[in-house]
Design a protein around this motif. Sequence first.
Motif, short mmCIF file in Angstrom:
data_model
loop_
_atom_site.label_atom_id
_atom_site.label_comp_id
_atom_site.label_asym_id
_atom_site.label_seq_id
_atom_site.Cartn_x
_atom_site.Cartn_y
_atom_site.Cartn_z
N CYS A 241 10.28 -3.94 1.31
CA CYS A 241 9.15 -3.86 2.35
C CYS A 241 8.96 -2.22 2.17
N ASP A 242 7.98 -1.41 2.43
CA ASP A 242 7.87 -0.08 2.64
C ASP A 242 8.18 0.29 4.09
N ALA B 13 10.99 6.29 2.42
CA ALA B 13 10.03 7.44 2.58
C ALA B 13 9.33 7.32 4.03
N PRO B 14 8.83 8.37 4.68
CA PRO B 14 7.98 8.13 5.72
C PRO B 14 6.75 7.65 5.43
N THR B 15 6.23 6.73 6.63
CA THR B 15 5.34 5.98 6.21
C THR B 15 3.91 6.18 7.04
N GLY B 16 4.26 7.33 7.95
CA GLY B 16 3.04 7.45 8.79
C GLY B 16 2.69 6.66 9.88
N PHE C 175 0.83 10.51 5.26
CA PHE C 175 1.92 9.72 4.46
C PHE C 175 1.54 8.31 4.09
N ALA C 176 0.81 7.71 5.20
CA ALA C 176 0.25 6.35 4.84
C ALA C 176 -0.48 6.25 3.46
N THR C 177 -0.33 5.20 2.84
CA THR C 177 -1.12 4.89 1.55
C THR C 177 -1.58 3.54 1.66
N PRO C 178 -3.00 3.31 0.84
CA PRO C 178 -3.43 1.87 0.76
C PRO C 178 -2.41 1.04 0.13
N GLY C 179 -2.32 -0.49 0.36
CA GLY C 179 -1.21 -1.00 -0.23
C GLY C 179 0.12 -1.06 0.45
N LEU C 180 0.44 -0.09 1.20
CA LEU C 180 1.56 -0.02 1.91
C LEU C 180 2.15 -1.36 2.75
N ARG C 181 3.23 -1.77 2.35
CA ARG C 181 3.85 -3.23 2.60
C ARG C 181 4.53 -3.07 4.08
#
Length: 515
Positions: free
Chosen positions: A252-253, A278-281, A323-329
């Motif tokens: 998981c992210d 890593a930070p996820t936003g 920090f957030a990116t598409p596809g983040l789980r």
Amino acid sequence: MNLTQDSPAAKVECNACPVLCQITEGRAGACDRYANQNGLLVRVDPVVLLRRDSNPASLEASPLQPRTALTPIQASAPSSASSFTSAERGVFVTGVGSSTTYPDYKPAPFIVASRSREVDLVTVVTEGIFSYCSLKIKIDTDRYLGPEQAAVRCRGEIVGHVTTAEYGSQMLSLGGVHHLTGGSKKEGRVTVELMEALGNQRAQEVSIDGGSKVVLQAGRAPIVNGVPEARMRVGCGSAAIGIFAQQWQGLCDEVVVVDDHITGVLSEHQAGKCLDIAPTGIRVRGRKSTPGRYFQVANPGTGWGGTDIDDPLSILEAWNPKFATPGLRLLMTSTTGEHASWYVLDEELIPRPETMPAAVREVVDRIGENCEPSRVSVLFLGGAGGSLRAGVTDNPILLTRAIQKSLVQVTCGGAPVFIWPGGGITLMVDVTRMPMGSFGTVPTPAIVAPIEFTLRLDDYRALGGHMAYVRTVEDTIEHGAWHSDGAPTRVRWESPPPGLNPWPLDDPSFSRLRP
Ligand code: SF4
């Protein structure tokens, strides 16, 4: 027992409590505990005797005989092992059904000599009448039962209140002298009936003002608003992050463990930092306590993690695009794993539900595996520092001091008790460790509960015990309570709950009982 047989001859007076029932032949008194049997006052329930591991068949074959002569052991004479054969075989007389000392100047109904590990002991056995008593109820659930201090009701009467929430549990305090005697007659009656039922491990429903309806039964799962509770949470949301962080790494992210108390966020939590996650936003509603730990993410309720939410996404705000990116789980779960959802961020950084991968599901299942079964615990708390002490000694303060100095082992129906520090004899006992039917009531109103004091025979002599009433187990079994005046007494043999209670005459935690 100093029981007087009044005229007309068909009635006997019971003075086992202040109500002083005049009982007609063939009938029972107001508490159903005493009855008039052929003009004799009898204790209706049998005395419960515990057997350890031997089979006291010969004793069972010898029902109690009408008293012919009290045969106390000689207080000053050295005891011999032959006097204590039954005790050596493992017999313990409990206070359940033993009758009482009221009006208290009398010695306890059973003062039993025994011998354990070559130590001469005495056990003073009685039924205490407790006006000062309550039940402390621990309910293993995250679900919101009601606000702290809220009134708890039974059949519309206030019988207690919600007290502090503890780790994975909600606590109630039920009964107590103010509800027993300080309110209306009905409040006292309902309170004592509720306490007796819960003490005897029967189910009772209570409702909490501004909260839930709960069915309580000692040793069973609570039923909250009609739903049986299954799991006690593995820990708070922060603890769950700490426990499972490593197992989530790479799968998981981001993980959010939703909890009414402390919601945990993996990437911000120290556990996540140590694993270089890593930070996820992610942005979580509520009050941030420390990194990755949030209070008050929602209102309390019966939804996810003891909150009022059904949709876990409702506690999240827009993600930080830095920090957030598409596809983040993203995994969101409750503290018991009963609720869990899997999301993946889309191009707009909106979490979209998707099928949870099997490896993630495995860790969620492990949360559930680590949850203990939810149950209701009922502890009886009673004050034994009053007049019942006179049944033990002429100088009651000596008993109190002896207990405080750990010279006396106190049990309730053979079950170990916790004695509160400080003054008096304030004890607490788990009702599931006591024999069934241990609790009764009297209409004053008050609770009747068994209590036994075990100590060395020489210590008993030193604290001014009623030495003339000390009898062997055999004599006790043969004749019943010393004050039974020839009335028949029945016995019920039981074994202590397996693996739960130490044998009362041989409790390893009580060094005074050892040679
Ligand atoms: S209420 Fe029970 S204990 Fe009290 S006097 Fe009546 S029969 Fe005896």
